[in-house]
Design an enzyme around this catalytic site. Structure first.
Site, PDB file in Angstrom:
ATOM      1  N   CYS A  13      75.633  19.775 -85.431  1.00  0.00           N
ATOM      2  CA  CYS A  13      75.655  21.162 -85.892  1.00  0.00           C
ATOM      3  C   CYS A  13      76.957  21.801 -85.402  1.00  0.00           C
ATOM      4  O   CYS A  13      77.696  21.215 -84.602  1.00  0.00           O
ATOM      5  CB  CYS A  13      74.445  21.927 -85.364  1.00  0.00           C
ATOM      6  N   HIS A 125      63.584  22.689 -71.602  1.00  0.00           N
ATOM      7  CA  HIS A 125      64.799  22.540 -72.405  1.00  0.00           C
ATOM      8  C   HIS A 125      65.901  23.412 -71.803  1.00  0.00           C
ATOM      9  O   HIS A 125      65.663  24.575 -71.460  1.00  0.00           O
ATOM     10  CB  HIS A 125      64.526  22.944 -73.854  1.00  0.00           C
ATOM     11  N   GLU A 127      68.347  25.034 -73.060  1.00  0.00           N
ATOM     12  CA  GLU A 127      68.578  26.304 -73.758  1.00  0.00           C
ATOM     13  C   GLU A 127      67.570  27.352 -73.314  1.00  0.00           C
ATOM     14  O   GLU A 127      67.925  28.508 -73.068  1.00  0.00           O
ATOM     15  CB  GLU A 127      68.498  26.116 -75.270  1.00  0.00           C
ATOM     16  N   SER A 254      65.442  17.139 -78.490  1.00  0.00           N
ATOM     17  CA  SER A 254      64.289  17.889 -78.991  1.00  0.00           C
ATOM     18  C   SER A 254      64.344  17.989 -80.511  1.00  0.00           C
ATOM     19  O   SER A 254      63.358  17.748 -81.208  1.00  0.00           O
ATOM     20  CB  SER A 254      64.273  19.279 -78.360  1.00  0.00           C
TER      21      SER A 254
END
Length: 320
Positions: A13, A125, A127, A254
């Protein structure tokens, strides 16, 4: 056997692209560089960058590091990381994804407005750890949209004004399912006449902070990255259009697990690998031993295109 490589909805991404580009530029300049945590959740790509000189460190090593250059990856970090960097005279190269950085700001502002912040995401996670840090580590983190885990909902104060946001790589349907379930939970605990939660915009948050506009008691903001979520339907169609799917991703990813499950739901003959060494040639054959008509190669937002191309070339070589 036709080998189809998905170049439209697989590969890095934009956020990860930026991180990798900056890391490569630093390493090409022969600047020693430390990465706080895996620079991307793909072991093959991490090893490639480490072969160029990148050094991956954990939180403990980061706290002990002095006078050195450190890369902040796309996942982002909590404020405490930057405080440590300043105290230790570390030269920080911050490649936090712009979408994540905006979400961190939203979490911080909602917390300042007095909201109990709920994050739809995975507690461990990186983030989510970063987002929670920007909400003074006070957020309630919920992974299960159906509220099936009592331990996740136990910290909720059903009498407080509350705001729902999301980890950028979670699924859109799950976010809205969670919103509806939270609406029911809060309604049953207090005001049975309470309506749906209010969607809050950036301007609403700004006006609330300046005191120019009152804030609604229960709000939500869909903070899921659409560049990531838009891949779901595209990969679903790609999986349907091939006899067999080889999905390439890191086991820590993930997003990789989510996208692989989408492929497998669409096409049961979908197989997860990290690299060519994981490939079973039997997957590429029909019951009678003949090759499948087509095999699709795809991957996660953390899977480099060069690795997908490597897998495609390897499969093509099996027929020679």
């Amino acid at each position: 056997m036709k080998v189809n490589l998905d170049r439209n909805s697989s590969g890095f991404c934009i956020g990860v692209q930026g991180t990798i580009h900056v890391a490569e530029e630093k390493l090409r300049a022969e600047i020693g560089l430390y990465s706080l945590g895996d620079v991307v959740h793909n072991e093959v790509e991490v090893k490639r960058l480490e072969s160029l000189g990148l050094v991956t460190i954990d939180d403990q090593a980061f706290r002990e590091l002095r006078d050195a250059p450190v890369l902040i990856r796309a996942h982002g970090e909590p404020p405490s990381t930057y405080e440590t960097a300043r105290a230790n005279n570390l030269e920080v190269t911050d490649t936090t994804c712009p979408v994540v950085a905006k979400l961190q700001r939203t979490a911080r502002q909602l917390h300042l407005l007095g909201y109990q912040v709920i994050i739809y995401g995975k507690p461990v996670h990186p983030e989510v750890i970063g987002i929670n840090g920007h909400a003074a580590n006070s957020a309630v983190i919920i992974k299960h949209a159906d509220l099936s885990d009592p331990a996740e909902t136990a910290p909720l104060d059903l009498s407080r004004k509350t705001a729902l946001i999301s980890q950028t790589t979670m699924d859109v349907p799950g976010f809205y399912q969670l919103k509806e379930n939270l609406e029911t939970l809060f309604r049953n605990a207090g005001n049975p006449q309470e309506g749906p939660w209010t969607e809050v915009r950036d301007i609403d948050i700004t006006l609330g902070l300046t005191g120019m506009q009152p804030t609604a008691p229960h709000v939500y903001k869909d903070t899921i990255c659409r560049q990531v979520s838009s891949r779901n339907s595209k990969l679903h169609d790609f999986a349907l259009s091939n006899d067999c799917i080889i999905f390439v991703a890191g086991k820590k990813s993930s997003n990789g697990q989510v996208l692989y499950n989408i492929c497998r739901d669409a096409n049961p003959r979908s197989y997860f690998i990290e690299d060519t060494g994981d490939l079973d040639e039997g997957w590429l054959k029909e019951a009678n031993g003949s090759p499948v008509g087509s095999v699709g190669i795809c991957g996660a937002t953390s899977t480099p295109m060069w690795l997908l191309e490597k897998v495609a070339r390897h499969i093509e070589s099996l027929e020679r």
